[in-house]
Design an enzyme around this catalytic site. Structure first.
Site, PDB file in Angstrom:
ATOM      1  N   ASP A 163       0.830  -1.203   0.000  1.00 31.70           N
ATOM      2  CA  ASP A 163       0.000   0.000   0.000  1.00 31.70           C
ATOM      3  C   ASP A 163       0.867   1.258   0.000  1.00 31.70           C
ATOM      4  O   ASP A 163       2.096   1.183   0.108  1.00 31.70           O
ATOM      5  CB  ASP A 163      -0.923  -0.061   1.228  1.00 31.70           C
ATOM      6  CG  ASP A 163      -2.306   0.496   0.945  1.00 31.70           C
ATOM      7  OD1 ASP A 163      -2.449   1.295   0.012  1.00 31.70           O
ATOM      8  OD2 ASP A 163      -3.249   0.132   1.679  1.00 31.70           O
ATOM      9  N   ASP A 210     -10.122   3.767  -3.312  1.00 31.33           N
ATOM     10  CA  ASP A 210     -10.889   2.629  -2.804  1.00 31.33           C
ATOM     11  C   ASP A 210     -12.301   2.597  -3.370  1.00 31.33           C
ATOM     12  O   ASP A 210     -12.982   3.621  -3.463  1.00 31.33           O
ATOM     13  CB  ASP A 210     -10.946   2.689  -1.276  1.00 31.33           C
ATOM     14  CG  ASP A 210      -9.600   2.340  -0.666  1.00 31.33           C
ATOM     15  OD1 ASP A 210      -8.630   2.145  -1.429  1.00 31.33           O
ATOM     16  OD2 ASP A 210      -9.510   2.258   0.570  1.00 31.33           O
TER      17      ASP A 210
HETATM   18  C1  GLA Z   1      -5.981   1.443   1.491  1.00 31.23           C
HETATM   19  C2  GLA Z   1      -6.188   0.428   0.370  1.00 31.23           C
HETATM   20  C3  GLA Z   1      -7.303  -0.527   0.736  1.00 31.23           C
HETATM   21  C4  GLA Z   1      -6.977  -1.222   2.044  1.00 31.23           C
HETATM   22  C5  GLA Z   1      -6.746  -0.185   3.134  1.00 31.23           C
HETATM   23  C6  GLA Z   1      -6.228  -0.816   4.418  1.00 31.23           C
HETATM   24  O1  GLA Z   1      -7.075   2.289   1.618  1.00 31.23           O
HETATM   25  O2  GLA Z   1      -6.460   1.076  -0.844  1.00 31.23           O
HETATM   26  O3  GLA Z   1      -7.502  -1.471  -0.297  1.00 31.23           O
HETATM   27  O4  GLA Z   1      -5.826  -2.024   1.873  1.00 31.23           O
HETATM   28  O5  GLA Z   1      -5.768   0.762   2.726  1.00 31.23           O
HETATM   29  O6  GLA Z   1      -5.995   0.135   5.417  1.00 31.23           O
END
Ligand code: GLA
Length: 387
Positions: A133, A191
């Protein structure tokens, strides 16, 4: 020259990821039960073979006395190697998560500066996949390439095969450099939300991406995905029904069907996000349709091109390895419409071709010059023409 695709991701990766449904509420009992459900529901037989543990798996307050990441003993009382062995014993692979900064998105220890040590630890535990990430980092592209490269190298040095999933949300063009840092898939948006339209998320000061918007993102990137490296439209929301810990109050059956259709046409990885221990019949139908999955997993690996927009209806075309063509008719409008496809507009010769409706798994008609299909609001008709 023959290009041999990286065997780890010759077709888009498939599996299940803990985040969309459970967020931080993960533990070994839940993950074991999910692994068993991947097998008992038939999902594994359809190709969903990775179980990925997302954020919040480690001790939040910091690393161990030797600088190592420590699995949270409350959540994983038997330890990670035991969970990994259990998952492998079911014939599945298993993934872990970290972030290219000192902290992950949820504030757990990240891997920046500890890439070698962390990669060695995950390899020693037997992990097969890393989602990496990009929270708490500088915003420029050069730093992102460098940090993803560092972890890519560390993974390779372990000598173990890791499927490497990049998650910087598309802002720094990972479709242009993801392969060069060893990535097999790269997120192309922020997301996802469990909704048709975008939803504002105050905590992130950004929008959760709706299924309708994902289509326009996919339409910009078709030429970049292919065997060995894939545009990742994010984990699936099919089956969440508004119950997950991400934003959105759920979608209708036809909207989930469209979401699944677009992920398949676009060759996105298919990482399930719902609770598969309680798989309902409708969701099972959407996740387990082998004719639809074959579009996603087609060995040619060509993401679909959006060829045409007829009013509110998008027409997608995806060539398949057997010479056939998958065609998606997506009605983004609010009333049903008849859509007429013309062979010439799809680049097809005016010869008779058997046409199959993949969601229904029925033959439709012989398509010669043109074919008309009724498409309900937010529905996708997925056809296979010829072959
Ligand atoms: C980010 C990613 C998500 C998830 C969250 C976890 O937002 O894009 O897919 O992994 O972190 O905290």
């Amino acid at each position: 020259m023959t290009i041999v695709a990286n065997a780890l991701a010759a077709t888009p990766p498939m599996g299940w990821n803990s985040w969309n449904m459970f967020g931080s509420a993960i533990n070994e009992a839940r993950l074991r039960a999910t692994a068993e459900a991947l097998v008992s529901t038939g999902l594994k037989d359809c190709g969903y073979n990775y179980l990925v543990i997302d954020d919040c798996w480690s001790v939040k307050s910091g690393r161990g006395s030797h600088g190592e990441l420590v699995a949270d003993p409350q959540k994983f009382p038997s330890g990670m190697p035991a969970l990994v062995d259990f998952v492998h014993g079911l014939g599945l692979k298993i993934g872990i998560y970290s972030d290219a900064a000192e902290l992950t998105c949820a504030g757990y220890p990240g891997s920046f500066g500890s890439e070698e040590q962390d990669a060695q630890l995950w390899a020693s535990w037997g992990f097969d996949f890393l989602k990496y990430d990009y929270c708490h980092v500088p915003s420029d592209q050069a730093t992102a390439i460098e940090r993803y490269q560092r972890m890519g190298q560390a993974l390779r040095r372990t000598g173990r095969d890791f499927l490497y999933s990049l998650c910087e949300w598309g802002g720094r063009g990972p479709h242009l450099w993801g392969r060069s840092v060893g990535g097999h898939m790269w997120r192309v948006s922020g997301d996802i939300s469990d909704s048709w339209v975008n939803v504002w998320v105050p905590a992130y000061a950004s929008y959760g991406i709706g299924a309708d918007v994902s289509m326009d993102i996919a339409a910009q990137l078709d030429e970049y995905g292919g065997p060995g490296g894939w545009n990742d439209l994010d984990m699936l929301v099919v089956g969440l029904g508004g119950q997950g810990q991400i934003t959105g109050s759920g979608m209708s059956f036809l909207e989930y069907q469209t979401h699944m259709s677009v992920w398949c046409l676009a060759c996105s990885p298919l990482m399930i996000g719902c609770d598969i221990q309680a798989l309902d019949v409708e969701t099972a139908g959407l996740l387990l349709n082998r004719e639809v999955l074959a579009v996603n997993q087609d060995p040619l690996g060509r993401p679909a091109l959006r060829v045409k927009q007829i009013g509110p209806c998008d027409v997608w075309r995806k060539p398949l390895a057997d010479g056939a063509m998958a065609v998606g008719l997506v009605n983004r409008g609010s009333s049903g419409m008849d859509v007429t496809l013309k062979a010439a507009e799809l680049g097809l010769l005016d010869t008779s071709k058997l046409t199959r409706n993949l969601w229904q798994q029925t033959d439709v008609a012989d398509f010669t010059f043109e074919l008309t299909q009724r498409v309900q609001p937010h529905q996708t008709i997925l056809l296979k023409i010829g072959g």
